[in-house]
Design a protein around this motif. Structure first.
Motif, PDB file in Angstrom:
ATOM      1  N   VAL A   1       8.199   4.485   7.028  1.00 13.64           N
ATOM      2  CA  VAL A   1       7.943   5.572   7.222  1.00 13.64           C
ATOM      3  C   VAL A   1       8.351   6.506   6.396  1.00 13.64           C
ATOM      4  O   VAL A   1       9.583   6.539   6.436  1.00 13.64           O
ATOM      5  CB  VAL A   1       7.836   6.067   8.906  1.00 13.64           C
ATOM      6  N   GLY A   2       7.768   7.273   5.376  1.00 15.33           N
ATOM      7  CA  GLY A   2       8.539   7.976   4.306  1.00 15.33           C
ATOM      8  C   GLY A   2       7.522   8.296   3.187  1.00 15.33           C
ATOM      9  O   GLY A   2       6.695   7.757   3.153  1.00 15.33           O
ATOM     10  N   ASN A   3       8.271   9.166   2.162  1.00 22.99           N
ATOM     11  CA  ASN A   3       7.547   9.644   1.098  1.00 22.99           C
ATOM     12  C   ASN A   3       7.734   8.511  -0.122  1.00 22.99           C
ATOM     13  O   ASN A   3       8.669   7.892  -0.253  1.00 22.99           O
ATOM     14  CB  ASN A   3       8.027  10.881   0.505  1.00 22.99           C
ATOM     15  N   ALA A   4       6.465   8.018  -0.777  1.00 23.16           N
ATOM     16  CA  ALA A   4       6.410   7.157  -1.718  1.00 23.16           C
ATOM     17  C   ALA A   4       7.426   7.454  -2.800  1.00 23.16           C
ATOM     18  O   ALA A   4       8.287   6.657  -3.585  1.00 23.16           O
ATOM     19  CB  ALA A   4       5.236   6.679  -2.100  1.00 23.16           C
TER      20      ALA A   4
ATOM     21  N   LYS B   1       0.861 -11.232   3.297  1.00 22.95           N
ATOM     22  CA  LYS B   1       1.937 -10.311   3.760  1.00 22.95           C
ATOM     23  C   LYS B   1       1.503  -8.653   3.372  1.00 22.95           C
ATOM     24  O   LYS B   1       0.982  -8.760   2.199  1.00 22.95           O
ATOM     25  CB  LYS B   1       3.319 -10.765   3.152  1.00 22.95           C
ATOM     26  N   ILE B   2       1.553  -8.009   4.190  1.00 23.09           N
ATOM     27  CA  ILE B   2       1.080  -6.606   3.963  1.00 23.09           C
ATOM     28  C   ILE B   2       2.076  -5.668   4.339  1.00 23.09           C
ATOM     29  O   ILE B   2       2.838  -5.540   5.147  1.00 23.09           O
ATOM     30  CB  ILE B   2      -0.084  -6.301   4.915  1.00 23.09           C
ATOM     31  N   VAL B   3       2.583  -4.973   3.207  1.00 22.27           N
ATOM     32  CA  VAL B   3       3.707  -3.953   3.437  1.00 22.27           C
ATOM     33  C   VAL B   3       3.127  -2.426   2.899  1.00 22.27           C
ATOM     34  O   VAL B   3       2.176  -2.300   2.222  1.00 22.27           O
ATOM     35  CB  VAL B   3       4.796  -3.988   2.144  1.00 22.27           C
ATOM     36  N   VAL B   4       3.515  -1.627   4.040  1.00 21.38           N
ATOM     37  CA  VAL B   4       2.785  -0.081   4.125  1.00 21.38           C
ATOM     38  C   VAL B   4       3.708   0.883   3.915  1.00 21.38           C
ATOM     39  O   VAL B   4       4.943   0.832   4.480  1.00 21.38           O
ATOM     40  CB  VAL B   4       1.834   0.100   5.238  1.00 21.38           C
ATOM     41  N   ILE B   5       3.955   1.916   2.955  1.00 21.77           N
ATOM     42  CA  ILE B   5       4.649   3.049   2.818  1.00 21.77           C
ATOM     43  C   ILE B   5       3.936   4.153   2.839  1.00 21.77           C
ATOM     44  O   ILE B   5       2.949   4.351   2.064  1.00 21.77           O
ATOM     45  CB  ILE B   5       5.435   2.839   1.369  1.00 21.77           C
ATOM     46  N   ASN B   6       4.138   4.940   4.092  1.00 21.79           N
ATOM     47  CA  ASN B   6       3.382   5.936   4.250  1.00 21.79           C
ATOM     48  C   ASN B   6       4.303   7.085   5.345  1.00 21.79           C
ATOM     49  O   ASN B   6       4.706   6.639   6.002  1.00 21.79           O
ATOM     50  CB  ASN B   6       1.950   5.722   5.236  1.00 21.79           C
ATOM     51  N   PRO B   7       4.227   8.535   5.063  1.00 19.67           N
ATOM     52  CA  PRO B   7       4.764   9.505   5.691  1.00 19.67           C
ATOM     53  C   PRO B   7       4.385   9.575   6.976  1.00 19.67           C
ATOM     54  O   PRO B   7       5.118  10.148   7.849  1.00 19.67           O
ATOM     55  CB  PRO B   7       4.685  10.706   4.769  1.00 19.67           C
ATOM     56  N   ASP B   8       2.946   9.135   7.482  1.00 20.50           N
ATOM     57  CA  ASP B   8       2.610   9.318   8.643  1.00 20.50           C
ATOM     58  C   ASP B   8       2.717   8.123   9.517  1.00 20.50           C
ATOM     59  O   ASP B   8       1.952   7.351   9.269  1.00 20.50           O
ATOM     60  CB  ASP B   8       0.955   9.802   8.561  1.00 20.50           C
ATOM     61  N   GLU B   9       3.708   8.298  10.558  1.00 21.66           N
ATOM     62  CA  GLU B   9       4.033   7.128  11.425  1.00 21.66           C
ATOM     63  C   GLU B   9       2.717   6.692  11.985  1.00 21.66           C
ATOM     64  O   GLU B   9       2.601   5.537  12.882  1.00 21.66           O
ATOM     65  CB  GLU B   9       4.897   7.547  12.224  1.00 21.66           C
ATOM     66  N   ASP B  10       1.770   7.575  12.482  1.00 24.17           N
ATOM     67  CA  ASP B  10       0.544   7.088  13.059  1.00 24.17           C
ATOM     68  C   ASP B  10      -0.566   6.629  12.329  1.00 24.17           C
ATOM     69  O   ASP B  10      -1.743   6.436  12.907  1.00 24.17           O
ATOM     70  CB  ASP B  10       0.042   8.396  13.806  1.00 24.17           C
ATOM     71  N   ALA B  11      -0.351   6.396  11.082  1.00 26.38           N
ATOM     72  CA  ALA B  11      -1.389   5.861  10.127  1.00 26.38           C
ATOM     73  C   ALA B  11      -1.706   4.590  10.789  1.00 26.38           C
ATOM     74  O   ALA B  11      -1.251   3.781  11.187  1.00 26.38           O
ATOM     75  CB  ALA B  11      -0.905   5.791   8.786  1.00 26.38           C
TER      76      ALA B  11
ATOM     77  N   GLY C   1       0.760  -1.242  -0.073  1.00 23.72           N
ATOM     78  CA  GLY C   1      -0.130   0.116   0.117  1.00 23.72           C
ATOM     79  C   GLY C   1       0.705   1.363   0.186  1.00 23.72           C
ATOM     80  O   GLY C   1       1.702   1.386   0.845  1.00 23.72           O
ATOM     81  N   LEU C   2       0.508   2.122  -1.140  1.00 24.53           N
ATOM     82  CA  LEU C   2       1.300   3.522  -1.135  1.00 24.53           C
ATOM     83  C   LEU C   2       0.444   4.512  -0.843  1.00 24.53           C
ATOM     84  O   LEU C   2      -0.524   4.597  -1.738  1.00 24.53           O
ATOM     85  CB  LEU C   2       1.935   3.705  -2.362  1.00 24.53           C
TER      86      LEU C   2
END
Length: 318
Positions: free
Chosen positions: A299-302, A278-288, A260-261
């Motif tokens: 945690v970071g920008n896609a 398996k679930i991989v997440v890339i998101n700049p909001d660490e509280d998502a 998920g981007l």
């Protein structure tokens, strides 16, 4: 052994992959009769494949104008068969399948369970409700209980059966029929079908634009041989077509790998993919909230992570 009827999903002369799931689920209830609705000659090319999936019998429910009509040919075929030899009926969940199921329930005086995720030998079914936050077991009455099965909910397990072919003449069209005056099939792309894909790369509002999908989501998906998905927010914003939406009001996917981007993790979306292995997440909001569901999170920008990830994949392959 009891007979259970499965409405075959097919398009452009080929079986839709969900048919294998329907037959697998139906095998728990008895000997499968696969019902193919179409114009004369539609069922014969599908018979062998249906036999390999587990259909003991294949019924060719045919009419010259079957492709010009909707809902009623399928309802007529299943109701005629079940009235003559009562048994459970399994249909793909969705607007089309649920409409057929409701009409069959009225005709056959039997209960119906929609959007089930498993069907059991005692004719109960498992359902995932309230945004897939609660699992329940439901019972259904009548001599011809009807189930619509959520696509992607179970893994197909083919086993060969006889696949004996029979024909059934459909009733002529009436004033109640809705006629199809024009049909333009969706063009298939090079990527896997979303509901059947082993790898899914999905974009959310955090991708920020249609260009974000074309420059980040699609390249990563193509590198992995994956299908592309989107959240409802991304679709509502016009970033990607609605047919690729995942969630309560979209497709259900259960891939080996989901990436998920820019996806926050709203239940509207997670209800349609949380069974991924398996679930991989890339998101700049660490509280998502999505990080709580993920097996691996970054945690970071896609925009920064995805190009580096693609490069790492290419180097690993070289």
């Amino acid at each position: 052994m009891a007979t259970v009827y499965v409405l075959v999903e097919h398009a452009q002369g080929e079986l839709v992959p969900t048919t294998a799931e329907l037959i697998t689920a139906a095998n728990n209830l008895g000997e499968v009769t696969a019902v193919v609705v179409g114009t004369p000659g539609t069922a014969e090319p599908l018979r062998e494949a249906l036999a390999e999936l587990g259909a003991a019998k294949v019924v060719a429910a045919e009419a010259d104008d079957a492709d010009e009509r909707i809902i009623l040919p399928h309802t007529d075929a299943l109701s005629m068969l079940a009235a003559a030899e009562p048994g459970p009926i399994v249909i793909e969940a969705g607007a089309h399948g649920n409409e057929i199921a409701g009409r069959l329930a009225a005709r056959l005086s039997s209960g119906v369970l929609c959007d089930v995720v498993a069907i059991h030998a005692d004719r109960t079914a498992s359902m995932s409700i309230f945004g897939d936050s609660i699992d329940v077991s439901a019972a259904v009455g009548g001599t011809c209980p009807i189930y619509t099965l959520r696509p992607g909910a179970i893994e197909a397990k083919p086993h060969a059966a006889a696949g004996a072919l029979e024909t059934l003449a459909l009733p002529a069209a009436s004033d109640k029929d809705v006629k199809v005056t024009r049909f333009i099939p969706t063009e298939r792309g090079d990527r896997p079908e979303l509901s059947q894909a082993k790898v899914v790369v999905a974009g959310g509002r955090g991708v920020e634009s249609a260009e974000g999908f074309s420059e980040l989501v699609e390249p990563l998906a193509d590198e992995l041989g994956a299908a592309v998905g989107a959240t409802r927010d991304a679709v509502d914003e016009g970033f990607y077509p609605a047919q690729y939406q995942i969630g309560q009001t979209g497709a259900t996917v259960s891939p080996d790998l989901y990436i998920g981007l820019g996806v926050s993790g709203a239940i509207q979306h997670t209800s349609g993919m949380q069974t991924a292995k398996k679930i991989v997440v890339i998101n700049p909001d660490e509280d998502a909230p999505f990080f709580q569901l993920a097996d691996l999170g970054a945690v970071g920008n896609a925009e920064e992570i995805v190009p580096a990830l693609i490069e790492a994949i290419r180097q690993h392959r070289s």
